[in-house]
Design a protein around this motif. Structure first.
Motif, mmCIF file in Angstrom:
data_model
loop_
_atom_site.group_PDB
_atom_site.id
_atom_site.type_symbol
_atom_site.label_atom_id
_atom_site.label_comp_id
_atom_site.label_asym_id
_atom_site.label_seq_id
_atom_site.Cartn_x
_atom_site.Cartn_y
_atom_site.Cartn_z
ATOM 1 N N THR A 68 0.836 -1.206 0.000
ATOM 2 C CA THR A 68 0.000 0.000 0.000
ATOM 3 C C THR A 68 0.866 1.249 0.000
ATOM 4 O O THR A 68 2.033 1.229 0.418
ATOM 5 N N ASP A 69 0.285 2.363 -0.434
ATOM 6 C CA ASP A 69 1.006 3.642 -0.406
ATOM 7 C C ASP A 69 1.425 3.980 1.017
ATOM 8 O O ASP A 69 2.549 4.445 1.255
ATOM 9 N N GLU A 70 0.516 3.759 1.967
ATOM 10 C CA GLU A 70 0.797 4.081 3.367
ATOM 11 C C GLU A 70 1.925 3.205 3.913
ATOM 12 O O GLU A 70 2.796 3.680 4.661
ATOM 13 N N GLY A 71 1.910 1.942 3.553
ATOM 14 C CA GLY A 71 2.942 1.035 4.025
ATOM 15 C C GLY A 71 4.314 1.400 3.480
ATOM 16 O O GLY A 71 5.322 1.376 4.205
ATOM 17 N N ARG A 72 4.370 1.725 2.200
ATOM 18 C CA ARG A 72 5.651 2.127 1.617
ATOM 19 C C ARG A 72 6.154 3.425 2.239
ATOM 20 O O ARG A 72 7.363 3.592 2.486
ATOM 21 N N ALA A 73 5.235 4.345 2.519
ATOM 22 C CA ALA A 73 5.634 5.603 3.150
ATOM 23 C C ALA A 73 6.219 5.354 4.534
ATOM 24 O O ALA A 73 7.230 5.968 4.916
ATOM 25 N N ALA A 74 5.619 4.441 5.276
ATOM 26 C CA ALA A 74 6.124 4.117 6.615
ATOM 27 C C ALA A 74 7.499 3.475 6.542
ATOM 28 O O ALA A 74 8.403 3.792 7.327
ATOM 29 N N ALA A 75 7.687 2.578 5.592
ATOM 30 C CA ALA A 75 8.980 1.911 5.442
ATOM 31 C C ALA A 75 10.065 2.905 5.057
ATOM 32 O O ALA A 75 11.177 2.888 5.602
ATOM 33 N N LEU A 76 9.756 3.807 4.137
ATOM 34 C CA LEU A 76 10.745 4.773 3.669
ATOM 35 C C LEU A 76 10.996 5.873 4.699
ATOM 36 O O LEU A 76 12.087 6.441 4.733
ATOM 37 N N ALA A 77 10.031 6.130 5.551
ATOM 38 C CA ALA A 77 10.271 7.074 6.647
ATOM 39 C C ALA A 77 11.275 6.493 7.629
ATOM 40 O O ALA A 77 12.113 7.216 8.195
ATOM 41 N N ALA A 78 11.210 5.190 7.830
ATOM 42 C CA ALA A 78 12.141 4.527 8.746
ATOM 43 C C ALA A 78 13.519 4.330 8.136
ATOM 44 O O ALA A 78 14.524 4.295 8.839
ATOM 45 N N CYS A 79 13.570 4.191 6.812
ATOM 46 C CA CYS A 79 14.844 3.989 6.105
ATOM 47 C C CYS A 79 14.806 4.809 4.816
ATOM 48 O O CYS A 79 14.592 4.271 3.733
#
Length: 259
Positions: A68-79
Motif C-alpha cells: 500500500t502507499d501508506e505502508g511504503r511511506a512508513a517503510a521509507l520514513a524509517a529507512c
C-alpha cells in the motif's frame, strides 16, 4: 569472505519469516543495519529481536503493508536512504485462472510487480547519487518454469522481470545493480501452502505429496532459507558490482534447461 558492506543500510520487505527474514539475517551478519517490514507487529518485532541478538546491528521493525502507499511511506520514513533494497512480498494464492476476476489480478500485480517498482523508483536515484546501490527482487522459479496453479505469480513476476531487464542496464554505470533471485522449493510457509493446495486438489495426504516433491528434486531435499539469505547477501556485496540484470535461480537443479 568479507562482503565489504558493513555499516550500510538495508530495507528488507516481508522479512518477518521465511526467505525475507533469511536475507535480513544474512545482511545483518555482514554488519549491515537493517530495516525490516511486515504486516504483523508481533511477528516483525520478534524477527527484529532475533536479528539484534544474533548480530548486534541496528534493526528497525516496521509493521506495515508494503503493498500500500501508506505502508511504503512508513517503510521509507524509517529507512529513507537505503544502500540495499530487498523487494519481497507474499505470493498470490494458487488456483484456477477461471476463478480470478480483475480485482484478484490487480492485487497480484500490486504486490508482486508494482510495489517493487514503486520502491525502486523511490530509492534508486539516491543510490545513483551516492554511487552505491544493490537491489535484489525475490521473485520465483516459476518465472523460468511456470507452475500451472500459480498463474497469478507467473504473470505478475514475469512482468517485473521484464521491467528489471531494461532498468538494470541503465543503473549499473553508477555502481547500482539490480538482480532477481528466483527461489525454487525452499522450506517455507509458502511452499507448505502450495503443497497443501496440490494435495487437497488431488485428494491425497499432505505428507505423501510433500515427500514426493522433495524426493523428486535432484538434490533430494528442499532448500534451506539460510542458503537463500547468503546468496542474497553476496549479490549485495561490493564484489558483485559487475552482476546486474540477472535471474539467479536457486532450485536444487530442478529446472531442466541448459540456459
Amino acid at each position: 569472505m568479507d562482503l565489504k558492506i558493513a555499516g550500510r543500510n538495508a530495507l528488507v520487505c516481508a522479512a518477518s519469516k521465511g526467505l525475507g527474514k533469511a536475507c535480513a539475517l544474512s545482511l545483518a551478519r555482514e554488519g549491515v543495519n537493517v530495516t525490516i517490514v511486515a504486516r504483523t507487529a508481533e511477528t516483525i518485532e520478534a524477527a527484529a529481536n532475533e536479528i539484534r541478538k544474533a548480530t548486534g546491528v541496528t534493526v528497525i521493525a516496521v509493521a506495515a503493508d508494503i503493498t500500500t502507499d501508506e505502508g511504503r511511506a512508513a517503510a521509507l520514513a524509517a529507512c529513507p536512504a537505503p544502500d540495499i533494497l530487498i523487494n519481497n512480498a507474499g505470493g498470490p494464492p494458487p488456483g484456477d485462472f477461471r476463478q480470478w476476476d480483475r480485482k484478484i489480478w490487480i492485487a497480484a500485480l500490486d504486490a508482486n510487480m508494482l510495489t517493487p517498482i514503486e520502491l525502486i523508483k523511490a530509492t534508486v536515484d539516491g543510490m545513483i547519487e551516492r554511487r552505491f546501490g544493490r537491489i535484489v527482487n525475490i521473485t520465483s522459479g516459476a518465472v523460468k518454469a511456470p507452475i500451472d496453479i500459480l498463474g497469478l505469480s507467473n504473470g505478475a513476476r514475469s512482468g517485473l522481470t521484464g521491467f528489471i531487464a531494461g532498468l538494470s542496464r541503465k543503473t549499473v554505470a553508477h555502481n547500482v545493480t539490480i538482480n532477481n533471485l528466483l527461489p525454487g522449493p525452499f522450506e517455507t510457509d509458502r511452499l507448505r501452502a502450495t503443497v497443501k493446495a496440490a494435495a487437497d486438489a488431488a485428494k491425497r495426504p499432505f505428507d505423501e505429496v510433500w515427500n514426493e516433491r522433495r524426493n523428486a528434486n535432484p538434490a533430494r531435499r528442499f532448500g534451506e532459507p539460510d542458503e537463500f539469505g547468503e546468496a542474497c547477501a553476496y549479490l549485495c556485496s561490493v564484489q558483485a558490482g559487475f552482476i546486474t540484470g540477472q535471474n539467479w535461480l536457486m532450485d536444487g537443479g530442478a529446472y531442466p534447461g541448459t540456459f
